[in-house]
Design a protein around this motif. Sequence first.
Motif: not given
Lengths: 146, 146
Positions: A123-130, B98, B135-139, B142
């Motif tokens: 998903k090219d998603f950078e996970i910060i928290d869950h 995101c 929770f994080g940042y979508c492509s 980014r």
Amino acid sequence: MNEIEKFKEKLKDKGYKLTTQRRVILDVIMENRDKHLSSEEIYDLVRLKYPEIGLATVYRTLQLFEELGIVYKLNFDDGRNRYELYHNENHQHHHLICLKCGAVIEMEGDLLENLEEAIEETKDFEIIDHNVKFFGYCSKCRSRYN
Amino acid sequence: MNEIEKFKEKLKDKGYKLTTQRRVILDVIMENRDKHLSSEEIYDLVRLKYPEIGLATVYRTLQLFEELGIVYKLNFDDGRNRYELYHNENHQHHHLICLKCGAVIEMEGDLLENLEEAIEETKDFEIIDHNVKFFGYCSKCRSRYN
DNA sequence: TAGTTTATGATATTCATTTTCAATTGTCAA
DNA sequence: TTGACAATTGAAAATGAATATCATAAACTA
Ligand SMILES: [Mn+2]
Ligand SMILES: [Mn+2]
Ligand SMILES: [Zn+2]
Ligand SMILES: [Zn+2]
């Protein structure tokens, strides 16, 4: 440096003042490390030590503590915010919530590596928290004597 | 039997009546399979087709649809209930949210086997459902062009 | 179609949380 | 230690999503 010192530091760093109210609220939260208290539950406990405190101050302070990373806000779908002391740096525990008695059990250990890897890659998603919750029945509630 | 027939059946089964309002609300939800609409967003869309509808009816109907397993209630921590059409029997997808743009991405596939096994064994907890959010940042967010 | 039951819409109400604002308190430089 | 000034507080009002109330309306069924 102990927890209280760190707390004072965090406040000062951002120009916040150390007030009795903030101190008492932190005390209550620290005395209940194992719990997941709601704002009003915290208010009730704080009032035992500091009866003059206002409800708004408790709400404000909990928000502030979250910003400062002192506390973690939880959502157990019961219509109110709940808080726990920020455990370890990487907040690695999940909550098991009993649908019958409401008990909250903690599950240490992430075990999400597979899943998180798959997400970051596909998903090219950078996970910060869950945020992971399991709903079901605790051992007590599963026994036939209930 | 198509989805509408199943819907009528489910209502009749439990003694509920098939009303225009319920039909229109279902239509809106079906036309937005990919979305995760809040109650008020659904209300606004329904009003385009049926302006006389009352807000309370929408809230009531969404609750009913959840009971009937037509819809799944979601909580994205934004202070309002959101709903999606009940996809496949075992609701196997997670949500990636995101933190910058609010986009909600779906992650098919459970990949929670390890974790669930560990829980059932070590905690003697019977899992009925789970709720997993990242929770994080979508492509998009980014990329340096943002 | 009549008779019964369920559903609806308008409105009031609830409840957690937030905002407002005048009064108080903590901080820090002098 | 004091005074100035910004940050904080408590009480009360306001907000906003969701729910309850209740008289009227629409669906089902025999
Ligand atoms: Mn916990
Ligand atoms: Mn979804
Ligand atoms: Zn239980
Ligand atoms: Zn984004």
